[in-house]
Design a protein around this motif. Structure first.
Motif, PDB file in Angstrom:
ATOM      1  N   LEU A   1      58.389  -8.996  61.521  1.00  0.00           N
ATOM      2  CA  LEU A   1      57.601 -10.094  62.469  1.00  0.00           C
ATOM      3  C   LEU A   1      57.335  -9.232  63.754  1.00  0.00           C
ATOM      4  N   HIS A   2      55.858  -9.374  64.096  1.00  0.00           N
ATOM      5  CA  HIS A   2      55.678  -8.639  65.260  1.00  0.00           C
ATOM      6  C   HIS A   2      54.741  -9.767  66.223  1.00  0.00           C
ATOM      7  N   ALA A   3      54.674 -10.702  65.719  1.00  0.00           N
ATOM      8  CA  ALA A   3      53.839 -11.974  66.412  1.00  0.00           C
ATOM      9  C   ALA A   3      54.441 -12.133  68.017  1.00  0.00           C
ATOM     10  N   LYS A   4      53.487 -12.565  68.840  1.00  0.00           N
ATOM     11  CA  LYS A   4      53.997 -12.777  70.314  1.00  0.00           C
ATOM     12  C   LYS A   4      53.263 -14.270  70.385  1.00  0.00           C
ATOM     13  N   VAL A   5      53.979 -15.332  70.256  1.00  0.00           N
ATOM     14  CA  VAL A   5      53.603 -16.704  70.290  1.00  0.00           C
ATOM     15  C   VAL A   5      54.393 -17.470  71.054  1.00  0.00           C
ATOM     16  N   VAL A   6      53.948 -18.469  71.768  1.00  0.00           N
ATOM     17  CA  VAL A   6      54.423 -19.665  72.178  1.00  0.00           C
ATOM     18  C   VAL A   6      53.971 -20.711  72.169  1.00  0.00           C
ATOM     19  N   LEU A   7      54.775 -21.817  71.608  1.00  0.00           N
ATOM     20  CA  LEU A   7      54.205 -23.247  71.421  1.00  0.00           C
ATOM     21  C   LEU A   7      54.768 -24.092  72.278  1.00  0.00           C
ATOM     22  N   ALA A   8      54.266 -24.944  73.241  1.00  0.00           N
ATOM     23  CA  ALA A   8      54.864 -25.944  73.970  1.00  0.00           C
ATOM     24  C   ALA A   8      54.380 -27.430  73.700  1.00  0.00           C
ATOM     25  N   ASP A   9      55.201 -28.128  73.225  1.00  0.00           N
ATOM     26  CA  ASP A   9      54.744 -29.539  72.593  1.00  0.00           C
ATOM     27  C   ASP A   9      53.888 -29.428  71.952  1.00  0.00           C
ATOM     28  N   ASP A  10      52.839 -30.172  71.865  1.00  0.00           N
ATOM     29  CA  ASP A  10      51.641 -30.190  71.076  1.00  0.00           C
ATOM     30  C   ASP A  10      50.344 -30.035  71.690  1.00  0.00           C
ATOM     31  N   VAL A  11      50.430 -29.347  72.852  1.00  0.00           N
ATOM     32  CA  VAL A  11      49.385 -29.169  73.620  1.00  0.00           C
ATOM     33  C   VAL A  11      48.898 -28.004  74.180  1.00  0.00           C
ATOM     34  N   VAL A  12      49.850 -26.994  74.217  1.00  0.00           N
ATOM     35  CA  VAL A  12      49.643 -25.565  74.767  1.00  0.00           C
ATOM     36  C   VAL A  12      50.195 -24.557  73.833  1.00  0.00           C
ATOM     37  N   ALA A  13      49.480 -23.649  73.738  1.00  0.00           N
ATOM     38  CA  ALA A  13      50.177 -22.295  72.854  1.00  0.00           C
ATOM     39  C   ALA A  13      49.449 -21.103  73.686  1.00  0.00           C
ATOM     40  N   SER A  14      50.264 -19.881  73.546  1.00  0.00           N
ATOM     41  CA  SER A  14      49.671 -18.513  74.100  1.00  0.00           C
ATOM     42  C   SER A  14      50.001 -17.664  73.060  1.00  0.00           C
ATOM     43  N   VAL A  15      49.079 -16.795  72.817  1.00  0.00           N
ATOM     44  CA  VAL A  15      48.908 -15.764  71.886  1.00  0.00           C
ATOM     45  C   VAL A  15      48.490 -14.529  72.394  1.00  0.00           C
ATOM     46  N   GLY A  16      49.101 -13.326  72.123  1.00  0.00           N
ATOM     47  CA  GLY A  16      48.622 -12.302  72.962  1.00  0.00           C
ATOM     48  C   GLY A  16      49.313 -11.180  72.625  1.00  0.00           C
ATOM     49  N   THR A  17      49.588 -10.249  73.654  1.00  0.00           N
ATOM     50  CA  THR A  17      50.388  -8.917  73.373  1.00  0.00           C
ATOM     51  C   THR A  17      51.646  -8.936  74.145  1.00  0.00           C
ATOM     52  N   ALA A  18      52.113  -9.631  74.930  1.00  0.00           N
ATOM     53  CA  ALA A  18      53.274  -9.659  75.619  1.00  0.00           C
ATOM     54  C   ALA A  18      54.542 -10.211  74.787  1.00  0.00           C
ATOM     55  N   ASN A  19      55.592  -9.025  74.819  1.00  0.00           N
ATOM     56  CA  ASN A  19      56.689  -9.821  73.974  1.00  0.00           C
ATOM     57  C   ASN A  19      57.737 -10.431  75.053  1.00  0.00           C
ATOM     58  N   LEU A  20      58.744 -11.200  74.612  1.00  0.00           N
ATOM     59  CA  LEU A  20      59.496 -11.673  75.639  1.00  0.00           C
ATOM     60  C   LEU A  20      60.831 -10.897  75.823  1.00  0.00           C
ATOM     61  N   ASP A  21      60.155  -9.837  77.078  1.00  0.00           N
ATOM     62  CA  ASP A  21      61.047  -9.116  77.475  1.00  0.00           C
ATOM     63  C   ASP A  21      60.765  -8.499  78.798  1.00  0.00           C
ATOM     64  N   SER A  22      61.383  -7.997  79.573  1.00  0.00           N
ATOM     65  CA  SER A  22      60.930  -7.616  81.142  1.00  0.00           C
ATOM     66  C   SER A  22      60.025  -6.381  80.874  1.00  0.00           C
ATOM     67  N   ARG A  23      60.058  -5.585  80.111  1.00  0.00           N
ATOM     68  CA  ARG A  23      59.141  -4.488  80.001  1.00  0.00           C
ATOM     69  C   ARG A  23      57.469  -5.127  79.918  1.00  0.00           C
ATOM     70  N   SER A  24      57.646  -6.020  79.034  1.00  0.00           N
ATOM     71  CA  SER A  24      56.184  -6.866  78.805  1.00  0.00           C
ATOM     72  C   SER A  24      55.737  -7.545  80.284  1.00  0.00           C
ATOM     73  N   PHE A  25      56.747  -8.062  80.853  1.00  0.00           N
ATOM     74  CA  PHE A  25      56.294  -9.061  81.954  1.00  0.00           C
ATOM     75  C   PHE A  25      56.175  -8.254  83.127  1.00  0.00           C
TER      76      PHE A  25
END
Length: 476
Positions: free
Chosen positions: A393-417
């Protein structure tokens, strides 16, 4: 002989003490997060030689050094010129909040005339992408962290050379560290065929350079200013599932048509100018879009060490904090800072359905074990953790409720942020959110949910390795 060695060690000691003190003072003056400051000081104190080398390689932050500041100016001038659109008055507060974060922190326009297609496997993605590359009539722009000289890389190389011979402008930007094994033969063939190349922040031997920290992690394709791609797939055969150890490569990538492609183009334009010293502009790169293309509202938020704010982390925290029903996350690396960790636990404690989808095996062992070290406390707070079993698994996706989703290159870590140059699309569209939710459900079915009791009952050596890896998490 013994007298001479004593003097040698004395000189080394006298050199080590002021050098370590100077590095320690530099770390303090950089005004990092206190956790990271203390972590680096402890490493320098208890493993001085290793700590000194690690700091030279990975530790020097210097976010606002001159070269990076010049890129900040390019990024924001390019994007702000195309930020005429306001967020609008949508009915959901999370949408309004996220859109304002993008506009105010990243100069990112919100666009509404777009059509989006999702890809979750490399075969389907690159079949579509190669078809689009073959159809290019004016320009092709590619910017990737990893480009390999293998089957897929050669297939793309051949298309780029053919299009260049036909008079199409072709530009390829790649990260020097991510694409360190890209052969000279591959590059020379492209240049000889009329393809323009640029290397992002090249690092010279022996890699003792603060530039090693600031890596170009974006994956961008733009064709004729009308079609764009962004997501987690790089260019290489392993992304087609051909790596013998990694197997099926599960990632998420977007194909976009419409106004949002101009945002991708503006970002590439700034990145290209910074890396190559050359620029391009004109209506042919930002063609007018007069006819309706689609109805997806979306926003491209880019961040990195050139940004005045860690915009993607701000957007992530807003999604976590505002989610009321569910918050589903897919990430290959889970090394959150204290703010993100606390937000995730708070959301779960408040009754939000928080789920995190992780790989079941590592591609980078230290980061994988550091990620596992956060699992127990998240489970204890009510977060549900899944480990993907079908492949990597290499996907970087966040889904909040049924209204917003993010797709891109950033991982959930400090290096990406904070350290890497990243870009995410934020989709303000219920149909897109529903499609992503369906994909999450399919992925959960291919995964094993982690049980807290069984996780605690694993062999002691696994807990020890994870605890040790976590010590380095503020440095990652």
């Amino acid at each position: 002989m013994g007298w001479a060695m004593e003097h040698v060690w004395a000189v080394i000691g006298w050199l080590y003490i002021p050098t370590t003190a100077l590095i320690g003072l530099t770390i303090v003056l950089e005004k990092r997060h206190p956790t990271r400051t203390i972590a680096w000081l402890l490493v320098l104190t208890f493993v001085p030689v290793v700590g000194f080398l690690l700091y030279l390689l990975f530790g020097r932050h210097m976010r606002k050094r001159r070269a990076i500041r010049s890129k900040e100016d390019l990024d924001f001038s390019a994007l702000k010129e195309k930020s005429e659109k306001s967020p609008g008055s949508w009915d959901h507060p999370l949408v309004r909040r996220l859109a304002r974060i993008g506009v105010n922190a990243a100069g990112a326009p919100v666009t509404t005339n777009n059509r989006v297609c999702f890809f979750t496997d490399g075969e389907t993605l690159f079949r579509a992408m190669l078809d689009d590359l073959r159809s290019a009539s004016h320009h092709i722009h590619l910017a990737y962290y990893i480009v390999r000289h293998d089957g897929l890389g050669t297939a793309i190389q051949e298309i780029l050379l053919e299009r260049a011979r036909s008079g199409v402008e072709v530009r390829l930007l790649f990260d020097h560290v991510g694409s360190v094994w890209l052969s000279r033969r591959f590059r020379r063939a492209l240049q000889a065929g009329g393809v323009e190349l640029a290397v992002f922040l090249p690092v010279t031997f022996p890699l003792i350079s603060r530039r090693l920290n600031f890596r170009y992690h974006r994956k961008i394709t733009v064709v004729d200013g009308r079609i764009g791609y962004l997501g987690g797939f790089n260019i290489g055969d392993e992304y087609l599932g051909k790596h013998p150890r990694m197997g099926f490569w599960r990632d998420t990538h977007l194909r976009v048509e419409g106004e949002a492609v101009h945002s991708l183009q503006a970002l590439f334009q700034a990145d290209w100018a910074f890396a190559s010293g050359r620029t391009f502009d004109g209506e042919a790169y930002f063609p007018a879009i007069s006819a309706p293309v689609g109805t997806t509202a979306m926003q491209l938020i880019a961040s990195g060490p050139d940004s005045p704010f860690p915009s993607i982390e701000h957007a992530t925290l807003a999604m976590i904090g505002a989610a009321g029903r569910r918050l589903w996350i897919a990430t290959p690396y889970l090394v959150p800072d204290e703010a993100v960790l606390m937000a995730l636990k708070s959301a779960a404690i408040a009754g939000v359905d928080v789920r995190i989808l992780l790989p079941s095996f590592p591609d980078h062992r230290l980061v994988f074990y550091a990620s596992m070290s956060y699992v127990a406390e998240l489970l204890a707070a009510g977060v549900r953790i899944y480990r993907y079993r079908k492949g990597f698994l290499h996907a970087k996706v966040v889904l909040a409720d049924d209204v917003v989703a993010s797709v891109g290159t950033a991982n959930l870590d400090s290096r990406s942020f904070e350290l890497n140059f990243e870009a995410n699309f934020y989709l303000y569209d219920r149909e897109a959110a529903a499609a992503i939710a369906r994909q999450f459900e399919a992925d959960f079915a291919e995964s094993e949910e982690v049980d807290l009791y069984r996780f605690h009952a694993r062999p002691l050596r696994e807990h020890v390795v994870e605890s040790f890896a976590r010590l380095f998490s503020p440095l990652m």
